[in-house]
Design a protein around this motif. Sequence first.
Motif, PDB file in Angstrom:
ATOM      1  N   LYS A  41       0.807  -0.783   0.328  1.00 22.88           N
ATOM      2  CA  LYS A  41       0.329  -0.010   0.337  1.00 22.88           C
ATOM      3  C   LYS A  41       0.743   0.728  -0.035  1.00 22.88           C
ATOM      4  O   LYS A  41       0.550   2.004  -0.361  1.00 22.88           O
ATOM      5  N   MET A  42       1.944   1.500   0.650  1.00 21.17           N
ATOM      6  CA  MET A  42       3.173   2.237   0.440  1.00 21.17           C
ATOM      7  C   MET A  42       3.424   2.700  -0.755  1.00 21.17           C
ATOM      8  O   MET A  42       3.629   3.757  -1.168  1.00 21.17           O
ATOM      9  N   LEU A  43       4.273   1.717  -1.055  1.00 23.21           N
ATOM     10  CA  LEU A  43       4.766   2.072  -1.405  1.00 23.21           C
ATOM     11  C   LEU A  43       3.178   2.167  -3.557  1.00 23.21           C
ATOM     12  O   LEU A  43       3.817   2.982  -4.370  1.00 23.21           O
ATOM     13  N   GLY A  44       1.941   2.055  -3.390  1.00 23.51           N
ATOM     14  CA  GLY A  44       1.374   2.012  -4.323  1.00 23.51           C
ATOM     15  C   GLY A  44       0.954   3.708  -4.276  1.00 23.51           C
ATOM     16  O   GLY A  44       1.511   4.370  -5.042  1.00 23.51           O
ATOM     17  N   MET A  88      11.534   9.239  -4.518  1.00 26.38           N
ATOM     18  CA  MET A  88      10.958   7.810  -5.215  1.00 26.38           C
ATOM     19  C   MET A  88      13.182   6.701  -5.755  1.00 26.38           C
ATOM     20  O   MET A  88      12.590   5.697  -5.190  1.00 26.38           O
ATOM     21  N   VAL A  89      13.545   7.461  -6.505  1.00 22.79           N
ATOM     22  CA  VAL A  89      14.555   7.065  -7.419  1.00 22.79           C
ATOM     23  C   VAL A  89      14.920   6.401  -5.958  1.00 22.79           C
ATOM     24  O   VAL A  89      15.548   6.141  -6.143  1.00 22.79           O
ATOM     25  N   VAL A  95      16.022  -0.074  -1.842  1.00 20.20           N
ATOM     26  CA  VAL A  95      15.949  -1.345  -1.853  1.00 20.20           C
ATOM     27  C   VAL A  95      16.389  -2.307  -2.934  1.00 20.20           C
ATOM     28  O   VAL A  95      16.952  -3.331  -1.855  1.00 20.20           O
ATOM     29  N   ILE A  96      16.818  -1.863  -3.956  1.00 19.06           N
ATOM     30  CA  ILE A  96      17.790  -2.700  -4.772  1.00 19.06           C
ATOM     31  C   ILE A  96      19.351  -3.192  -3.682  1.00 19.06           C
ATOM     32  O   ILE A  96      19.776  -4.342  -4.295  1.00 19.06           O
ATOM     33  N   GLU A 100      19.950  -7.178  -2.487  1.00 17.57           N
ATOM     34  CA  GLU A 100      21.513  -7.456  -2.653  1.00 17.57           C
ATOM     35  C   GLU A 100      22.478  -8.079  -1.528  1.00 17.57           C
ATOM     36  O   GLU A 100      22.995  -8.479  -1.312  1.00 17.57           O
ATOM     37  N   GLU A 101      22.310  -7.063  -0.609  1.00 20.88           N
ATOM     38  CA  GLU A 101      23.062  -7.008   1.058  1.00 20.88           C
ATOM     39  C   GLU A 101      22.293  -9.092   1.270  1.00 20.88           C
ATOM     40  O   GLU A 101      23.134  -9.818   1.621  1.00 20.88           O
ATOM     41  N   ILE A 102      21.579  -8.911   1.372  1.00 16.51           N
ATOM     42  CA  ILE A 102      20.942 -10.008   1.643  1.00 16.51           C
ATOM     43  C   ILE A 102      21.255 -10.886   0.514  1.00 16.51           C
ATOM     44  O   ILE A 102      21.352 -12.349   1.248  1.00 16.51           O
TER      45      ILE A 102
END
Length: 107
Positions: A41-44, A88-89, A95-96, A100-102
């Motif tokens: 929801k937050m992302l949308g 947003m960018v 997030v990316i 990648e770290e995970i």
Amino acid sequence: MAIPVNAATNAYASAAKLLQQARPSALNQVAEAGQGDDFAKMLGQAVQGVVDSGKVADTKAMEMVNGRGDMVDVVTAISQTELAMDTMVTVRDRVISAYEEIMRMPI
């Protein structure tokens, strides 16, 4: 080189269309994965906010082209849209990076 105002309108319409297409598939998959409903929801809402601020900037620019708008309002609306897009960018990049770290963590 001048970019037609209609190009900006088409870009915002395309972004809104992509958002509508992404909601049923990708965002629902995140929500179905467990506790992701709030994140989806937050992302949308964030993406919709960027699209909405772009529409406001486009409307202000069209008003100015038609002789009914104020340059200060146009510049302010464009600046707000640019800030929202930059945010947003940045969030996307973080997030990316976290993903990648995970993925590099040993199991």
